[in-house]
Design a protein around this motif. Sequence first.
Motif, PDB file in Angstrom:
ATOM      1  N   LEU A   1     -45.749  34.676  12.856  1.00 45.28           N
ATOM      2  CA  LEU A   1     -45.190  34.984  14.166  1.00 45.28           C
ATOM      3  C   LEU A   1     -43.775  35.531  14.025  1.00 45.28           C
ATOM      4  CD1 LEU A   1     -45.399  34.810  17.302  1.00 45.28           C
ATOM      5  CD2 LEU A   1     -44.343  32.539  17.086  1.00 45.28           C
ATOM      6  N   SER A   2     -43.496  36.581  14.785  1.00 49.53           N
ATOM      7  CA  SER A   2     -42.154  37.156  14.855  1.00 49.53           C
ATOM      8  C   SER A   2     -41.797  37.367  16.321  1.00 49.53           C
ATOM      9  CB  SER A   2     -42.129  38.503  14.111  1.00 49.53           C
ATOM     10  OG  SER A   2     -40.943  39.203  14.400  1.00 49.53           O
ATOM     11  N   VAL A   3     -40.567  36.968  16.686  1.00 49.02           N
ATOM     12  CA  VAL A   3     -40.048  37.229  18.021  1.00 49.02           C
ATOM     13  C   VAL A   3     -38.686  37.882  17.844  1.00 49.02           C
ATOM     14  CG1 VAL A   3     -39.356  36.278  20.255  1.00 49.02           C
ATOM     15  CG2 VAL A   3     -41.262  35.234  18.992  1.00 49.02           C
ATOM     16  N   ILE A   4     -38.562  39.114  18.334  1.00 53.06           N
ATOM     17  CA  ILE A   4     -37.318  39.873  18.199  1.00 53.06           C
ATOM     18  C   ILE A   4     -36.837  40.290  19.585  1.00 53.06           C
ATOM     19  CG2 ILE A   4     -36.219  41.919  17.206  1.00 53.06           C
ATOM     20  CD1 ILE A   4     -38.408  41.883  15.042  1.00 53.06           C
ATOM     21  N   HIS A   5     -35.562  40.047  19.837  1.00 51.38           N
ATOM     22  CA  HIS A   5     -34.905  40.530  21.061  1.00 51.38           C
ATOM     23  C   HIS A   5     -34.273  41.858  20.677  1.00 51.38           C
ATOM     24  CE1 HIS A   5     -31.916  39.535  24.544  1.00 51.38           C
ATOM     25  NE2 HIS A   5     -32.119  40.838  24.441  1.00 51.38           N
ATOM     26  N   GLU A   6     -34.665  42.935  21.342  1.00 52.51           N
ATOM     27  CA  GLU A   6     -34.141  44.260  21.014  1.00 52.51           C
ATOM     28  C   GLU A   6     -33.361  44.836  22.187  1.00 52.51           C
ATOM     29  OE1 GLU A   6     -36.797  46.990  19.124  1.00 52.51           O
ATOM     30  OE2 GLU A   6     -37.390  45.513  17.636  1.00 52.51           O
ATOM     31  N   ARG A   7     -32.392  45.659  21.846  1.00 51.86           N
ATOM     32  CA  ARG A   7     -31.559  46.352  22.836  1.00 51.86           C
ATOM     33  C   ARG A   7     -31.501  47.816  22.429  1.00 51.86           C
ATOM     34  NH1 ARG A   7     -25.614  47.052  23.398  1.00 51.86           N
ATOM     35  NH2 ARG A   7     -25.159  47.136  25.615  1.00 51.86           N
ATOM     36  N   MET A   8     -31.919  48.706  23.355  1.00 47.07           N
ATOM     37  CA  MET A   8     -32.007  50.131  23.066  1.00 47.07           C
ATOM     38  C   MET A   8     -31.160  50.898  24.087  1.00 47.07           C
ATOM     39  SD  MET A   8     -35.469  52.526  22.998  1.00 47.07           S
ATOM     40  CE  MET A   8     -36.287  51.579  21.728  1.00 47.07           C
ATOM     41  N   PRO A   9     -30.232  51.733  23.607  1.00 45.46           N
ATOM     42  CA  PRO A   9     -29.427  52.531  24.540  1.00 45.46           C
ATOM     43  C   PRO A   9     -30.242  53.655  25.172  1.00 45.46           C
ATOM     44  CG  PRO A   9     -28.718  52.899  22.258  1.00 45.46           C
ATOM     45  CD  PRO A   9     -29.831  51.914  22.224  1.00 45.46           C
ATOM     46  N   PRO A  10     -29.688  54.292  26.197  1.00 45.25           N
ATOM     47  CA  PRO A  10     -30.378  55.415  26.835  1.00 45.25           C
ATOM     48  C   PRO A  10     -30.687  56.528  25.834  1.00 45.25           C
ATOM     49  CG  PRO A  10     -28.442  54.772  28.103  1.00 45.25           C
ATOM     50  CD  PRO A  10     -28.400  54.011  26.820  1.00 45.25           C
ATOM     51  N   ASP A  11     -31.765  57.246  26.099  1.00 43.58           N
ATOM     52  CA  ASP A  11     -32.158  58.412  25.291  1.00 43.58           C
ATOM     53  C   ASP A  11     -32.449  58.093  23.833  1.00 43.58           C
ATOM     54  OD1 ASP A  11     -32.513  60.570  26.890  1.00 43.58           O
ATOM     55  OD2 ASP A  11     -30.483  61.342  26.678  1.00 43.58           O
ATOM     56  N   ARG A  12     -32.986  56.921  23.557  1.00 47.90           N
ATOM     57  CA  ARG A  12     -33.345  56.534  22.184  1.00 47.90           C
ATOM     58  C   ARG A  12     -34.838  56.240  22.137  1.00 47.90           C
ATOM     59  NH1 ARG A  12     -30.693  58.010  18.212  1.00 47.90           N
ATOM     60  NH2 ARG A  12     -31.547  56.292  17.027  1.00 47.90           N
ATOM     61  N   GLN A  13     -35.378  56.288  20.930  1.00 48.73           N
ATOM     62  CA  GLN A  13     -36.788  55.971  20.735  1.00 48.73           C
ATOM     63  C   GLN A  13     -37.016  55.540  19.308  1.00 48.73           C
ATOM     64  OE1 GLN A  13     -38.267  59.815  21.871  1.00 48.73           O
ATOM     65  NE2 GLN A  13     -38.613  60.433  19.765  1.00 48.73           N
ATOM     66  N   GLU A  14     -38.069  54.776  19.127  1.00 50.65           N
ATOM     67  CA  GLU A  14     -38.450  54.417  17.771  1.00 50.65           C
ATOM     68  C   GLU A  14     -39.448  55.450  17.262  1.00 50.65           C
ATOM     69  OE1 GLU A  14     -40.562  50.716  17.373  1.00 50.65           O
ATOM     70  OE2 GLU A  14     -41.915  51.183  19.005  1.00 50.65           O
ATOM     71  N   VAL A  15     -39.729  55.419  15.990  1.00 52.00           N
ATOM     72  CA  VAL A  15     -40.695  56.328  15.374  1.00 52.00           C
ATOM     73  C   VAL A  15     -42.106  55.867  15.741  1.00 52.00           C
ATOM     74  CG1 VAL A  15     -41.565  57.155  13.148  1.00 52.00           C
ATOM     75  CG2 VAL A  15     -39.110  56.818  13.477  1.00 52.00           C
ATOM     76  N   ARG A  16     -42.974  56.809  16.084  1.00 53.86           N
ATOM     77  CA  ARG A  16     -44.368  56.486  16.424  1.00 53.86           C
ATOM     78  C   ARG A  16     -45.049  55.924  15.176  1.00 53.86           C
ATOM     79  NH1 ARG A  16     -49.513  58.854  17.451  1.00 53.86           N
ATOM     80  NH2 ARG A  16     -50.266  58.157  19.474  1.00 53.86           N
ATOM     81  N   HIS A  17     -45.745  54.796  15.338  1.00 54.84           N
ATOM     82  CA  HIS A  17     -46.340  54.106  14.201  1.00 54.84           C
ATOM     83  C   HIS A  17     -47.480  53.210  14.678  1.00 54.84           C
ATOM     84  CE1 HIS A  17     -43.530  51.218  15.903  1.00 54.84           C
ATOM     85  NE2 HIS A  17     -44.278  50.274  15.355  1.00 54.84           N
ATOM     86  N   TYR A  18     -48.117  52.546  13.716  1.00 56.51           N
ATOM     87  CA  TYR A  18     -49.118  51.529  14.039  1.00 56.51           C
ATOM     88  C   TYR A  18     -49.048  50.436  12.990  1.00 56.51           C
ATOM     89  CZ  TYR A  18     -52.128  53.757  10.503  1.00 56.51           C
ATOM     90  OH  TYR A  18     -52.634  54.276   9.340  1.00 56.51           O
ATOM     91  N   HIS A  19     -49.742  49.350  13.261  1.00 54.46           N
ATOM     92  CA  HIS A  19     -49.797  48.221  12.330  1.00 54.46           C
ATOM     93  C   HIS A  19     -51.255  47.943  11.998  1.00 54.46           C
ATOM     94  CE1 HIS A  19     -45.575  47.421  13.125  1.00 54.46           C
ATOM     95  NE2 HIS A  19     -45.846  47.622  14.400  1.00 54.46           N
ATOM     96  N   GLN A  20     -51.532  47.688  10.730  1.00 58.63           N
ATOM     97  CA  GLN A  20     -52.909  47.414  10.330  1.00 58.63           C
ATOM     98  C   GLN A  20     -53.364  46.029  10.771  1.00 58.63           C
ATOM     99  OE1 GLN A  20     -52.724  48.339   6.075  1.00 58.63           O
ATOM    100  NE2 GLN A  20     -54.010  50.113   6.517  1.00 58.63           N
ATOM    101  N   GLN A  21     -52.444  45.059  10.771  1.00 62.68           N
ATOM    102  CA  GLN A  21     -52.833  43.684  11.086  1.00 62.68           C
ATOM    103  C   GLN A  21     -52.127  43.108  12.302  1.00 62.68           C
ATOM    104  OE1 GLN A  21     -52.311  41.260   7.629  1.00 62.68           O
ATOM    105  NE2 GLN A  21     -53.627  42.525   6.362  1.00 62.68           N
TER     106      GLN A  21
END
Length: 112
Positions: free
Chosen positions: A27-47
Motif C-alpha cells: 500500500l502507498s498513500v501519497i499527498h501530491e500538489r501540482m501547480p497550474p499548467d502541469r502534467q505527469e507523463v502518460r503511463h500505466y502500471h502492470q500490477q
Amino acid sequence: MISRETAEHYVWGGNCDGWLLVQAAELSVIHERMPPDRQEVRHYHQQSRQFFFVLQGSLTLEVEGATHELRRHEGYEVAPLQAHQALNRSDAFVEFLVISQPRTQGDRILAP
C-alpha cells in the motif's frame, strides 16, 4: 501519526510536490500538489491499482483516452494496465491523494 508536515517530501516533474504518507509493500498513500499548467507523463502500471482523490482544486485525469474532471472530494479508480495521466488545466494549485495497491515502485511503464 503522520501529516504533510512530518512526511518525507520529494519533488517530481520539476515543481510538483509529493509527501509519502504510507509506503508499505502492499500500500502507498501519497499527498501530491501540482501547480497550474502541469502534467505527469502518460503511463500505466502492470500490477498497481490506483485511486486518485482530490483534496483541493480541480484535477483532470485522462484514462484510456477518456477525460475525467475531478473536483474537491471526488475520486477515480484506475485499474492495472490502464494508461493514464494526471493534469492540472486550472489556474490554481490542485492537491490530491494517490492511493496505490500494491505500491508503484518499479511498476511504472511509459504509455505510447
